[in-house]
Design a protein around this motif. Structure first.
Motif, PDB file in Angstrom:
ATOM      1  N   SER A  42       0.813  -1.215   0.000  1.00 55.81           N
ATOM      2  CA  SER A  42       0.000   0.000   0.000  1.00 55.81           C
ATOM      3  C   SER A  42       0.844   1.262   0.000  1.00 55.81           C
ATOM      4  O   SER A  42       0.351   2.325  -0.333  1.00 55.81           O
ATOM      5  N   THR A  43       2.117   1.149   0.409  1.00 50.26           N
ATOM      6  CA  THR A  43       2.978   2.331   0.393  1.00 50.26           C
ATOM      7  C   THR A  43       3.952   2.315  -0.773  1.00 50.26           C
ATOM      8  O   THR A  43       4.912   3.068  -0.805  1.00 50.26           O
ATOM      9  N   ASP A  44       3.716   1.449  -1.741  1.00 47.83           N
ATOM     10  CA  ASP A  44       4.532   1.403  -2.951  1.00 47.83           C
ATOM     11  C   ASP A  44       4.491   2.774  -3.619  1.00 47.83           C
ATOM     12  O   ASP A  44       3.413   3.262  -3.970  1.00 47.83           O
ATOM     13  N   LYS A 133       3.582   4.164   9.527  1.00 48.98           N
ATOM     14  CA  LYS A 133       4.478   5.311   9.511  1.00 48.98           C
ATOM     15  C   LYS A 133       3.769   6.549   8.963  1.00 48.98           C
ATOM     16  O   LYS A 133       3.306   6.564   7.825  1.00 48.98           O
ATOM     17  N   ILE A 134       3.692   7.559   9.801  1.00 46.65           N
ATOM     18  CA  ILE A 134       2.967   8.772   9.451  1.00 46.65           C
ATOM     19  C   ILE A 134       3.510   9.415   8.176  1.00 46.65           C
ATOM     20  O   ILE A 134       2.750   9.836   7.298  1.00 46.65           O
ATOM     21  N   LYS A 135       4.829   9.485   8.038  1.00 47.26           N
ATOM     22  CA  LYS A 135       5.400  10.160   6.875  1.00 47.26           C
ATOM     23  C   LYS A 135       5.086   9.433   5.573  1.00 47.26           C
ATOM     24  O   LYS A 135       5.109  10.036   4.491  1.00 47.26           O
ATOM     25  N   ASP A 136       4.770   8.130   5.652  1.00 49.43           N
ATOM     26  CA  ASP A 136       4.426   7.360   4.454  1.00 49.43           C
ATOM     27  C   ASP A 136       2.923   7.305   4.192  1.00 49.43           C
ATOM     28  O   ASP A 136       2.502   7.229   3.033  1.00 49.43           O
ATOM     29  N   ARG A 137       2.123   7.328   5.253  1.00 55.15           N
ATOM     30  CA  ARG A 137       0.688   7.093   5.099  1.00 55.15           C
ATOM     31  C   ARG A 137      -0.170   8.343   5.142  1.00 55.15           C
ATOM     32  O   ARG A 137      -1.339   8.303   4.770  1.00 55.15           O
ATOM     33  N   ILE A 138       0.388   9.464   5.642  1.00 56.98           N
ATOM     34  CA  ILE A 138      -0.390  10.697   5.832  1.00 56.98           C
ATOM     35  C   ILE A 138       0.154  11.804   4.943  1.00 56.98           C
ATOM     36  O   ILE A 138       1.358  11.970   4.785  1.00 56.98           O
ATOM     37  N   ASP A 139      -0.764  12.607   4.369  1.00 56.62           N
ATOM     38  CA  ASP A 139      -0.384  13.703   3.477  1.00 56.62           C
ATOM     39  C   ASP A 139      -0.466  15.070   4.133  1.00 56.62           C
ATOM     40  O   ASP A 139       0.288  15.983   3.790  1.00 56.62           O
ATOM     41  N   ILE A 140      -1.419  15.230   5.068  1.00 54.91           N
ATOM     42  CA  ILE A 140      -1.684  16.545   5.669  1.00 54.91           C
ATOM     43  C   ILE A 140      -2.064  16.335   7.127  1.00 54.91           C
ATOM     44  O   ILE A 140      -2.714  15.342   7.477  1.00 54.91           O
ATOM     45  N   THR A 141      -1.677  17.265   7.980  1.00 57.68           N
ATOM     46  CA  THR A 141      -2.035  17.179   9.391  1.00 57.68           C
ATOM     47  C   THR A 141      -2.694  18.479   9.854  1.00 57.68           C
ATOM     48  O   THR A 141      -2.406  19.553   9.336  1.00 57.68           O
ATOM     49  N   LEU A 142      -3.594  18.356  10.832  1.00 59.87           N
ATOM     50  CA  LEU A 142      -4.267  19.527  11.404  1.00 59.87           C
ATOM     51  C   LEU A 142      -4.819  19.169  12.777  1.00 59.87           C
ATOM     52  O   LEU A 142      -4.948  17.991  13.114  1.00 59.87           O
ATOM     53  N   LEU A 152       1.382  19.663  14.839  1.00 54.67           N
ATOM     54  CA  LEU A 152       2.716  20.150  14.508  1.00 54.67           C
ATOM     55  C   LEU A 152       3.796  19.136  14.881  1.00 54.67           C
ATOM     56  O   LEU A 152       4.817  19.021  14.201  1.00 54.67           O
ATOM     57  N   VAL A 153       3.564  18.375  15.949  1.00 55.89           N
ATOM     58  CA  VAL A 153       4.478  17.283  16.298  1.00 55.89           C
ATOM     59  C   VAL A 153       4.408  16.194  15.233  1.00 55.89           C
ATOM     60  O   VAL A 153       5.422  15.729  14.720  1.00 55.89           O
ATOM     61  N   ALA A 154       3.191  15.784  14.887  1.00 56.19           N
ATOM     62  CA  ALA A 154       3.012  14.735  13.881  1.00 56.19           C
ATOM     63  C   ALA A 154       3.594  15.147  12.537  1.00 56.19           C
ATOM     64  O   ALA A 154       4.151  14.314  11.811  1.00 56.19           O
ATOM     65  N   GLY A 155       3.469  16.430  12.210  1.00 62.13           N
ATOM     66  CA  GLY A 155       3.950  16.922  10.926  1.00 62.13           C
ATOM     67  C   GLY A 155       5.428  17.221  10.879  1.00 62.13           C
ATOM     68  O   GLY A 155       5.950  17.619   9.830  1.00 62.13           O
ATOM     69  N   GLY A 156       6.123  17.037  12.013  1.00 59.92           N
ATOM     70  CA  GLY A 156       7.569  17.241  12.024  1.00 59.92           C
ATOM     71  C   GLY A 156       8.017  18.673  12.211  1.00 59.92           C
ATOM     72  O   GLY A 156       9.156  19.020  11.881  1.00 59.92           O
ATOM     73  N   TYR A 157       7.158  19.538  12.771  1.00 55.23           N
ATOM     74  CA  TYR A 157       7.505  20.943  12.968  1.00 55.23           C
ATOM     75  C   TYR A 157       7.934  21.242  14.410  1.00 55.23           C
ATOM     76  O   TYR A 157       8.664  22.199  14.653  1.00 55.23           O
ATOM     77  N   LEU A 158       7.428  20.454  15.362  1.00 49.00           N
ATOM     78  CA  LEU A 158       7.747  20.642  16.774  1.00 49.00           C
ATOM     79  C   LEU A 158       8.260  19.333  17.363  1.00 49.00           C
ATOM     80  O   LEU A 158       7.715  18.264  17.075  1.00 49.00           O
ATOM     81  N   GLY A 310       8.573  20.902   7.462  1.00 52.85           N
ATOM     82  CA  GLY A 310       8.123  19.705   8.142  1.00 52.85           C
ATOM     83  C   GLY A 310       8.050  18.530   7.178  1.00 52.85           C
ATOM     84  O   GLY A 310       8.516  18.591   6.037  1.00 52.85           O
ATOM     85  N   LEU A 311       7.435  17.456   7.655  1.00 52.63           N
ATOM     86  CA  LEU A 311       7.295  16.253   6.843  1.00 52.63           C
ATOM     87  C   LEU A 311       6.150  16.355   5.850  1.00 52.63           C
ATOM     88  O   LEU A 311       6.134  15.664   4.831  1.00 52.63           O
ATOM     89  N   MET A 312       5.181  17.214   6.160  1.00 58.86           N
ATOM     90  CA  MET A 312       3.972  17.347   5.343  1.00 58.86           C
ATOM     91  C   MET A 312       3.326  18.681   5.663  1.00 58.86           C
ATOM     92  O   MET A 312       3.641  19.285   6.692  1.00 58.86           O
TER      93      MET A 312
END
Length: 414
Positions: A42-44, A133-142, A152-158, A310-312
């Protein structure tokens, strides 16, 4: 990890409990092969997955014992995190979460870091115990209000520890602002017919002298009142629900005006909050945030407290759009203390413009999932999309299974 025992085991199916009895290093791969589609497939990168957003809740969803089931089910991941939270804050927050009393957990200075910490614990369990893995499975965070910090933690900013410190200090100042008000303050939700919302918002702005959500015009009478008497639309949550924040006496005057002179009769519900969040009274918290965000990271020597990029993309509560730069993020995160949370606008933007198909709510409670479902019209899952809430270990199995099924649905349509 030992075999799952205790109260949590009753939540999970026999195959799922067998997987949990395996060492954590083996669990993601074994779980993946037990599904119709494995995570590797699914993450191909050659296969386009449905655009996915992850979202986090705000204050009000806290409950005593909200980490207990997670600790029992996943002690190897959760126990060190709880210990680190206590060490970071120099407060035995894990005990307050586990044992209460409720009055202590509900106090703003405890509730806010407790909710954020619980949300991140759930996120790390998905990552470390199941290979999600959030960076592989998620596109946007809020996140909704307070939930923006978890986003912001999930998105790699904090960094997690930095976010905890920010939230705790911010919450302490917010609590002090409320105590210093010297009159009754709080928040009241207004619920009306969907096609009446915009005209009701305009009537509110007219009465208060505001020219838009979160701003004030110089000609408005409300602008010249002391902060405790200034009312603000704190949240626009859905197509028929907003929240007013400020002095209760002033809010009641506004409600009388709406009903007697503006032709509106919304249902008013007093929220379980003795603090007027996202109102002018919270200016000291905004000032503190601005100061703290201008400094270097407390936990990473000589590094900025905000990591960029960030990551996303991460959606701002203030603009309902992604943060555009490091300084833009700092400015809006500070302003969020005193400005309207544009939650409905954020979901509409992601649904209609970004074409998000999958929505994953992480953290205590189901409020966020219900608001997202209400706005997008999505219930459950199907046709390559869905809305989920992961607030307890009993929800992990069905979430992962259904999430992977939407990958399969999407692949079949390609």
């Amino acid at each position: 990890m030992a075999h799952l025992t205790g109260p949590t085991s009753k939540f999970l199916s026999a195959p799922f409990k067998s997987i949990l009895s395996l060492p954590a290093s083996l669990r993601p791969a074994v779980y993946a092969t037990s599904q119709s589609r494995c995570l590797a497939t699914s993450t191909d990168p050659s296969r386009k997955q449905p655009k996915t957003a992850i979202f986090f809740p705000g204050q009000g969803v806290q409950r005593v014992g909200m980490t207990t089931d997670w600790l029992e089910a996943f002690p190897k991941t959760v126990k060190p995190m709880l210990d680190q939270i206590d060490e970071t804050l120099k407060v035995n927050l894990s005990k307050i979460i586990a044992e209460g009393p409720n009055s202590k957990l509900t106090a703003t200075e405890n509730a806010q870091p407790a909710i954020m910490a619980t949300s991140i614990i759930i996120l790390r369990v998905l990552e470390e115990e199941f290979g999600f893995k959030i960076k592989d499975r998620i596109d946007i965070t809020l996140g909704h209000s307070l939930g923006e910090f978890a986003a912001l933690v999930a998105g790699g900013y904090l960094r997690e520890a930095d976010a905890l410190k920010l939230v705790r200090r911010r919450a302490e100042v917010m609590a002090r602002c409320s105590k210093d008000a010297n009159e009754e303050v709080g928040m009241i939700a207004l619920v009306c017919e969907a096609d009446h919302l915009q005209s009701m918002i305009e009537a509110i702005h007219s009465f208060l002298g505001h020219n838009s959500e979160g701003t004030k015009s110089d000609s408005g009478s409300d602008h010249d009142l002391p902060p405790v008497q200034q009312v603000l639309i704190a949240n626009i949550n859905s197509k028929n629900q907003i929240v007013l924040s400020g002095g209760i006496k002033r809010i009641n005057e506004l409600l009388t005006h709406l009903r007697q002179f503006a032709g509106h009769g919304p249902r008013a519900v007093r929220l379980k909050s003795d603090s007027p969040f996202h109102s002018p009274m919270m200016q000291p918290a905004a000032d503190l945030m601005k100061k703290m965000l201008s400094q270097s990271s407390p936990t990473a020597k000589n590094e900025d407290i905000i990591m960029w990029p960030g990551l996303m993309p991460c959606i701002s509560n203030v603009s309902a759009r992604p943060f555009q730069s490091q300084q833009h993020l700092k400015d809006l995160l500070a302003r969020q203390c005193v400005e309207t949370v544009l939650w409905h606008d954020s979901i509409v933007y992601l649904h209609e413009e970004e074409k998000v198909k999958r929505w994953v709510g992480i953290g205590p409670g189901k409020v966020g999932r219900n608001l997202v479902g209400k706005t997008t019209g999505v219930r459950g899952f199907g046709k390559g999309g869905g809305v989920w809430a992961v607030s307890g270990p009993n929800e992990v199995e069905s979430f992962l299974r259904e999430f992977e099924q939407t990958d399969a649905m999407n692949a079949a349509e390609e």
